[in-house]
Write an enzyme that holds these catalytic residues in place. Structure first.
Site, PDB file in Angstrom:
ATOM      1  CE1 TYR A 156      52.493   4.549   4.270  1.00  0.00           C
ATOM      2  CE2 TYR A 156      50.847   5.430   5.780  1.00  0.00           C
ATOM      3  CZ  TYR A 156      51.660   5.579   4.676  1.00  0.00           C
ATOM      4  OH  TYR A 156      51.645   6.752   3.966  1.00  0.00           O
ATOM      5  CD  GLU A 204      50.926   9.864   4.466  1.00  0.00           C
ATOM      6  OE1 GLU A 204      50.395   9.018   5.212  1.00  0.00           O
ATOM      7  OE2 GLU A 204      51.510   9.544   3.405  1.00  0.00           O
ATOM      8  N   GLY A 225      46.367  23.060 -21.928  1.00  0.00           N
ATOM      9  CA  GLY A 225      45.019  22.548 -21.704  1.00  0.00           C
ATOM     10  C   GLY A 225      44.511  22.862 -20.311  1.00  0.00           C
ATOM     11  N   PRO A 228      46.079  25.141 -11.780  1.00  0.00           N
ATOM     12  CG  PRO A 228      47.811  23.563 -11.609  1.00  0.00           C
ATOM     13  CD  PRO A 228      46.483  23.805 -12.260  1.00  0.00           C
ATOM     14  CB  VAL A 277      51.578  14.595 -12.304  1.00  0.00           C
ATOM     15  CG1 VAL A 277      51.144  13.541 -13.310  1.00  0.00           C
ATOM     16  CG2 VAL A 277      53.062  14.874 -12.459  1.00  0.00           C
ATOM     17  N   GLY A 327      47.368  13.121 -12.236  1.00  0.00           N
ATOM     18  CA  GLY A 327      47.089  11.678 -12.178  1.00  0.00           C
ATOM     19  C   GLY A 327      48.191  11.054 -11.352  1.00  0.00           C
TER      20      GLY A 327
HETATM   21  C1  LIG Z   1      46.794  17.019  -8.137  1.00  0.00           C
HETATM   22  C2  LIG Z   1      45.719  16.911  -9.218  1.00  0.00           C
HETATM   23  C3  LIG Z   1      45.070  18.052  -9.637  1.00  0.00           C
HETATM   24  C4  LIG Z   1      44.114  17.975 -10.655  1.00  0.00           C
HETATM   25  N1  LIG Z   1      43.483  19.102 -11.053  1.00  0.00           N
HETATM   26  C5  LIG Z   1      42.551  19.044 -12.040  1.00  0.00           C
HETATM   27  C6  LIG Z   1      41.858  20.225 -12.478  1.00  0.00           C
HETATM   28  O1  LIG Z   1      42.088  21.322 -11.972  1.00  0.00           O
HETATM   29  N2  LIG Z   1      40.924  20.102 -13.470  1.00  0.00           N
HETATM   30  C7  LIG Z   1      40.659  18.893 -14.062  1.00  0.00           C
HETATM   31  O2  LIG Z   1      39.796  18.839 -14.950  1.00  0.00           O
HETATM   32  N3  LIG Z   1      41.305  17.762 -13.664  1.00  0.00           N
HETATM   33  C8  LIG Z   1      42.217  17.815 -12.664  1.00  0.00           C
HETATM   34  N4  LIG Z   1      42.849  16.664 -12.250  1.00  0.00           N
HETATM   35  C9  LIG Z   1      42.460  15.382 -12.872  1.00  0.00           C
HETATM   36  C10 LIG Z   1      41.243  14.837 -12.138  1.00  0.00           C
HETATM   37  O3  LIG Z   1      41.594  14.477 -10.820  1.00  0.00           O
HETATM   38  C11 LIG Z   1      40.684  13.582 -12.811  1.00  0.00           C
HETATM   39  O4  LIG Z   1      41.723  12.681 -13.045  1.00  0.00           O
HETATM   40  C12 LIG Z   1      39.966  13.882 -14.099  1.00  0.00           C
HETATM   41  O5  LIG Z   1      38.849  14.748 -13.861  1.00  0.00           O
HETATM   42  C13 LIG Z   1      39.451  12.592 -14.744  1.00  0.00           C
HETATM   43  O6  LIG Z   1      38.685  11.918 -13.807  1.00  0.00           O
HETATM   44  P1  LIG Z   1      37.427  11.056 -14.226  1.00  0.00           P
HETATM   45  O7  LIG Z   1      36.933  10.371 -13.030  1.00  0.00           O
HETATM   46  O8  LIG Z   1      36.474  11.862 -15.020  1.00  0.00           O
HETATM   47  O9  LIG Z   1      38.068  10.021 -15.227  1.00  0.00           O
HETATM   48  P2  LIG Z   1      38.486   8.536 -14.850  1.00  0.00           P
HETATM   49  O10 LIG Z   1      37.298   7.691 -14.631  1.00  0.00           O
HETATM   50  O11 LIG Z   1      39.515   8.617 -13.779  1.00  0.00           O
HETATM   51  O12 LIG Z   1      39.094   8.089 -16.199  1.00  0.00           O
HETATM   52  C14 LIG Z   1      40.237   8.659 -16.657  1.00  0.00           C
HETATM   53  C15 LIG Z   1      40.874   7.506 -17.361  1.00  0.00           C
HETATM   54  O13 LIG Z   1      41.295   7.950 -18.578  1.00  0.00           O
HETATM   55  C16 LIG Z   1      42.628   7.683 -18.682  1.00  0.00           C
HETATM   56  N5  LIG Z   1      43.158   8.880 -19.269  1.00  0.00           N
HETATM   57  C17 LIG Z   1      43.229  10.067 -18.705  1.00  0.00           C
HETATM   58  N6  LIG Z   1      43.762  10.946 -19.550  1.00  0.00           N
HETATM   59  C18 LIG Z   1      44.026  10.256 -20.674  1.00  0.00           C
HETATM   60  C19 LIG Z   1      44.581  10.591 -21.911  1.00  0.00           C
HETATM   61  N7  LIG Z   1      44.993  11.832 -22.166  1.00  0.00           N
HETATM   62  N8  LIG Z   1      44.705   9.622 -22.840  1.00  0.00           N
HETATM   63  C20 LIG Z   1      44.302   8.371 -22.578  1.00  0.00           C
HETATM   64  N9  LIG Z   1      43.754   8.004 -21.423  1.00  0.00           N
HETATM   65  C21 LIG Z   1      43.634   8.928 -20.500  1.00  0.00           C
HETATM   66  C22 LIG Z   1      43.231   7.447 -17.328  1.00  0.00           C
HETATM   67  O14 LIG Z   1      44.190   6.446 -17.401  1.00  0.00           O
HETATM   68  C23 LIG Z   1      42.048   6.990 -16.558  1.00  0.00           C
HETATM   69  O15 LIG Z   1      42.028   5.627 -16.508  1.00  0.00           O
HETATM   70  C24 LIG Z   1      43.808  16.725 -11.247  1.00  0.00           C
HETATM   71  C25 LIG Z   1      44.469  15.575 -10.793  1.00  0.00           C
HETATM   72  C26 LIG Z   1      45.419  15.658  -9.794  1.00  0.00           C
HETATM   73  C27 LIG Z   1      46.110  14.417  -9.322  1.00  0.00           C
HETATM   74  C1  HEM Z   2      55.260   2.796   1.851  1.00  0.00           C
HETATM   75  C2  HEM Z   2      53.992   2.657   1.488  1.00  0.00           C
HETATM   76  C3  HEM Z   2      53.352   3.412   0.340  1.00  0.00           C
HETATM   77  C4  HEM Z   2      53.901   3.877  -0.802  1.00  0.00           C
HETATM   78  C5  HEM Z   2      55.338   3.808  -1.253  1.00  0.00           C
HETATM   79  C6  HEM Z   2      52.835   4.505  -1.567  1.00  0.00           C
HETATM   80  C7  HEM Z   2      53.013   5.117  -2.797  1.00  0.00           C
HETATM   81  C8  HEM Z   2      52.024   5.784  -3.486  1.00  0.00           C
HETATM   82  C9  HEM Z   2      52.221   6.497  -4.721  1.00  0.00           C
HETATM   83  C10 HEM Z   2      53.525   6.614  -5.454  1.00  0.00           C
HETATM   84  C11 HEM Z   2      51.040   7.031  -5.073  1.00  0.00           C
HETATM   85  C12 HEM Z   2      50.752   7.885  -6.312  1.00  0.00           C
HETATM   86  C13 HEM Z   2      50.983   9.318  -5.934  1.00  0.00           C
HETATM   87  C14 HEM Z   2      50.665  10.258  -7.053  1.00  0.00           C
HETATM   88  O1  HEM Z   2      49.505  10.572  -7.241  1.00  0.00           O
HETATM   89  O2  HEM Z   2      51.566  10.639  -7.763  1.00  0.00           O
HETATM   90  C15 HEM Z   2      50.076   6.654  -4.075  1.00  0.00           C
HETATM   91  C16 HEM Z   2      48.728   6.983  -4.118  1.00  0.00           C
HETATM   92  C17 HEM Z   2      47.806   6.402  -3.295  1.00  0.00           C
HETATM   93  N1  HEM Z   2      48.059   5.648  -2.171  1.00  0.00           N
HETATM   94 FE1  HEM Z   2      49.849   5.087  -1.498  1.00  0.00          FE
HETATM   95  N2  HEM Z   2      51.664   4.382  -0.882  1.00  0.00           N
HETATM   96  C18 HEM Z   2      51.933   3.719   0.286  1.00  0.00           C
HETATM   97  C19 HEM Z   2      51.020   3.414   1.273  1.00  0.00           C
HETATM   98  C20 HEM Z   2      49.654   3.566   1.144  1.00  0.00           C
HETATM   99  C21 HEM Z   2      48.691   3.147   2.115  1.00  0.00           C
HETATM  100  C22 HEM Z   2      49.011   2.517   3.462  1.00  0.00           C
HETATM  101  C23 HEM Z   2      47.452   3.407   1.604  1.00  0.00           C
HETATM  102  C24 HEM Z   2      46.125   3.105   2.244  1.00  0.00           C
HETATM  103  C25 HEM Z   2      45.455   2.017   1.986  1.00  0.00           C
HETATM  104  C26 HEM Z   2      47.655   4.041   0.319  1.00  0.00           C
HETATM  105  C27 HEM Z   2      46.655   4.505  -0.530  1.00  0.00           C
HETATM  106  C28 HEM Z   2      46.868   5.261  -1.646  1.00  0.00           C
HETATM  107  C29 HEM Z   2      45.784   5.780  -2.468  1.00  0.00           C
HETATM  108  C30 HEM Z   2      44.285   5.575  -2.244  1.00  0.00           C
HETATM  109  C31 HEM Z   2      46.378   6.506  -3.502  1.00  0.00           C
HETATM  110  C32 HEM Z   2      45.659   7.215  -4.665  1.00  0.00           C
HETATM  111  C33 HEM Z   2      45.382   6.158  -5.693  1.00  0.00           C
HETATM  112  C34 HEM Z   2      44.456   6.558  -6.802  1.00  0.00           C
HETATM  113  O3  HEM Z   2      43.753   7.538  -6.668  1.00  0.00           O
HETATM  114  O4  HEM Z   2      44.443   5.837  -7.766  1.00  0.00           O
HETATM  115  N3  HEM Z   2      49.006   4.115   0.082  1.00  0.00           N
HETATM  116  N4  HEM Z   2      50.707   5.900  -3.113  1.00  0.00           N
END
Ligand SMILES: Cc1cc2nc3c(=O)[nH]c(=O)nc-3n(C[C@H](O)[C@H](O)[C@H](O)COP(=O)(O)OP(=O)(O)OC[C@H]3O[C@@H](n4cnc5c(N)ncnc54)[C@H](O)[C@@H]3O)c2cc1C
Ligand code: HEM
Length: 386
Positions: A98, A140, A266, A271, A377, A379
């Site tokens: 942080y 956390e 889809g 979940p 969500v 993503g």
């Molecule tokens: C809490 C959680 C639970 C999940 N559970 C599942 C699950 O059960 N099964 C599952 O298949 N996936 C699930 N996902 C999604 C999964 O984590 C990945 O995001 C997904 O598999 C795509 O990853 P990737 O590395 O193949 O694609 P990436 O390399 O991450 O590329 C995806 C890219 O495409 C873009 N993109 C994604 N969707 C669209 C769209 N509709 N239109 C345009 N652009 C788009 C995104 O911006 C991203 O940049 C979950 C995600 C979260 C956060």
């Molecule tokens: C007050 C401080 C912080 C705030 C407000 C914050 C906020 C967020 C939010 C809003 C998300 C997206 C959550 C979602 O999936 O919906 C996220 C994801 C994430 N955060 Fe933080 N965060 C903070 C600190 C940190 C720190 C200290 C780290 C470590 C370096 C970190 C690493 C990440 C990573 C790796 C993800 C997932 C990103 C991805 O997969 O693209 N965050 N955070």
């Protein structure tokens, strides 16, 4: 709680910071990765950085947090914080990180607002940052302490992969070592870490799609051009080892005996299917309405599992929307206006954001309070500010 000294400063500067936060977070990530390129190897998603979704989610959460502090002094936006904390814990974020984020976020704020920023403004926003950071660190820590082990990544062997509708695969895993297994709640997800052909590690979350508890089964839809789903679909087979996290996620079934509406579209069925499985396994007496929307019957990833589980529950009904309808299904996009909703229902939702927004709005119109609407969500939650 925000101090009386900072409150008017935040109130006065929130519109300006809010209007610049998108640019600020984009610059923040540039600075962060320039100083710590290792954070892109196995922590941050390279794809979310490219698409800008992570910047948007971070910006949205900070703006939502500051707005909440102004409008509701003395309380914290628990739902926003909890969602972020679960995601963070699934990635193993540590307290000391942080400070690193603070350093680069504030360098970006100072650069962007160079003409207007005063020590007083910087101090007030520093207070907001640490209020948020401390709240996240606390949640956390609690999440880490509740796990059955203190490991971030654990090896699990792929026992089987099975096709699950068009372009989807179900991965059934079994432990590959003696690490104690944390029991998962239905609706939770695990992080999966893979190494890509260029050597970089990438992490994605996948919801458990069948039994929770000590089982780990997930179902992935192949995302065209997606990094991890492609690696899983093309490069992983039975016998291989995957590195996975403990289970996290707060979209789990809340206690109660009221009616439930489980709505998905889809691959968002994963979940929901796991929650449905837990209801069937516990012989629930609750009234369950399962609503699902798909392109076609063939593309429905968990069709056999979900229809079988609906059959196992006394008071469960399934309604299906297909773009190309078949006898007994509805046509086009799902609408709650076509459904007789049970009174006092709680709603669990998962699917693409436009789908969830529509269904949530319709649910609120139908009298379901926002507090009884739970959504996952797939993503970065760019909805956080709503
Ligand atoms: C809490 C959680 C639970 C999940 N559970 C599942 C699950 O059960 N099964 C599952 O298949 N996936 C699930 N996902 C999604 C999964 O984590 C990945 O995001 C997904 O598999 C795509 O990853 P990737 O590395 O193949 O694609 P990436 O390399 O991450 O590329 C995806 C890219 O495409 C873009 N993109 C994604 N969707 C669209 C769209 N509709 N239109 C345009 N652009 C788009 C995104 O911006 C991203 O940049 C979950 C995600 C979260 C956060
Ligand atoms: C007050 C401080 C912080 C705030 C407000 C914050 C906020 C967020 C939010 C809003 C998300 C997206 C959550 C979602 O999936 O919906 C996220 C994801 C994430 N955060 Fe933080 N965060 C903070 C600190 C940190 C720190 C200290 C780290 C470590 C370096 C970190 C690493 C990440 C990573 C790796 C993800 C997932 C990103 C991805 O997969 O693209 N965050 N955070």
């Amino acid at each position: 709680m925000l101090s009386e000294k900072s409150r008017p400063v935040i109130e006065a500067t929130l519109p300006l910071v809010g209007s610049r936060i998108g640019e600020i977070t984009a610059d923040f990530y540039k600075r962060l990765f320039a100083a710590h390129p290792e954070l892109l190897d196995g922590l941050f998603s390279r794809s979310n950085q490219r698409s800008g979704e992570q910047q948007q989610a971070l910006a949205g959460s900070i703006a939502a947090f500051a707005t909440h502090l102004i409008n509701n002094p003395g309380t914290l936006p628990e739902a926003v914080l909890s969602r972020i904390a679960h995601k963070h814990a699934s990635l193993g974020i540590r307290e000391e990180q942080y400070g690193v984020v603070y350093e680069h976020l504030f360098a970006a704020i100072a650069a962007d607002l160079a003409d207007v920023i005063s020590p007083e403004i910087a101090e007030a926003w520093t207070e907001v940052y640490w209020l948020m950071a401390d709240a996240l660190i606390k949640i956390e820590k609690g999440l880490y302490a509740a796990q059955a082990n203190n490991r971030m990544w654990m090896p699990w062997r792929v026992a089987a992969t099975t096709p699950a509708g068009t372009d989807a695969l179900t991965f059934i895993l079994e432990p590959a070592d003696e690490t104690p297994v944390t029991p998962a709640f239905a609706g939770q997800y695990i992080s999966v870490k893979v190494q890509l052909p260029d050597g970089l590690h990438q992490v994605r979350q996948y919801s458990l799609s069948a039994d929770a508890g000590t089982s780990r089964t997930f179902t992935t839809k192949l995302n065209d051009g997606g990094e991890v789903s492609t690696a899983l679909h093309n490069g992983v087979e039975a016998g291989d080892i995957l590195q996975i996290s403990n289970p996290y996620g707060e979209i789990t079934l809340k206690e109660g005996d009221g009616p439930l509406v489980l709505a998905s579209a889809g691959i968002g069925c994963t979940p929901i299917a796991s929650i449905l499985r837990s209801l069937a396994d516990t012989a629930t007496g609750r009234q369950i309405l399962v609503l699902h929307a798909e392109n076609s019957m063939e593309s429905w990833a968990l069709r056999d599992q979900m229809t079988a589980d609906v059959e196992r529950i006394d008071d469960a009904e399934l309604q299906l929307w297909l773009e190309a309808p078949q006898p007994g299904t509805k046509e086009g996009f799902m609408s709650l206006r076509e459904v007789d909703l049970p009174a006092d229902a709680s709603l669990y939702l998962c699917g693409p954001l436009p789908f969830m927004k529509k269904i949530r709005d319709e649910a609120i119109d139908a009298g379901i309070p926002a507090t009884r609407i739970h959504y996952e969500v797939f993503g970065p939650d760019v909805w956080l500010a709503n």
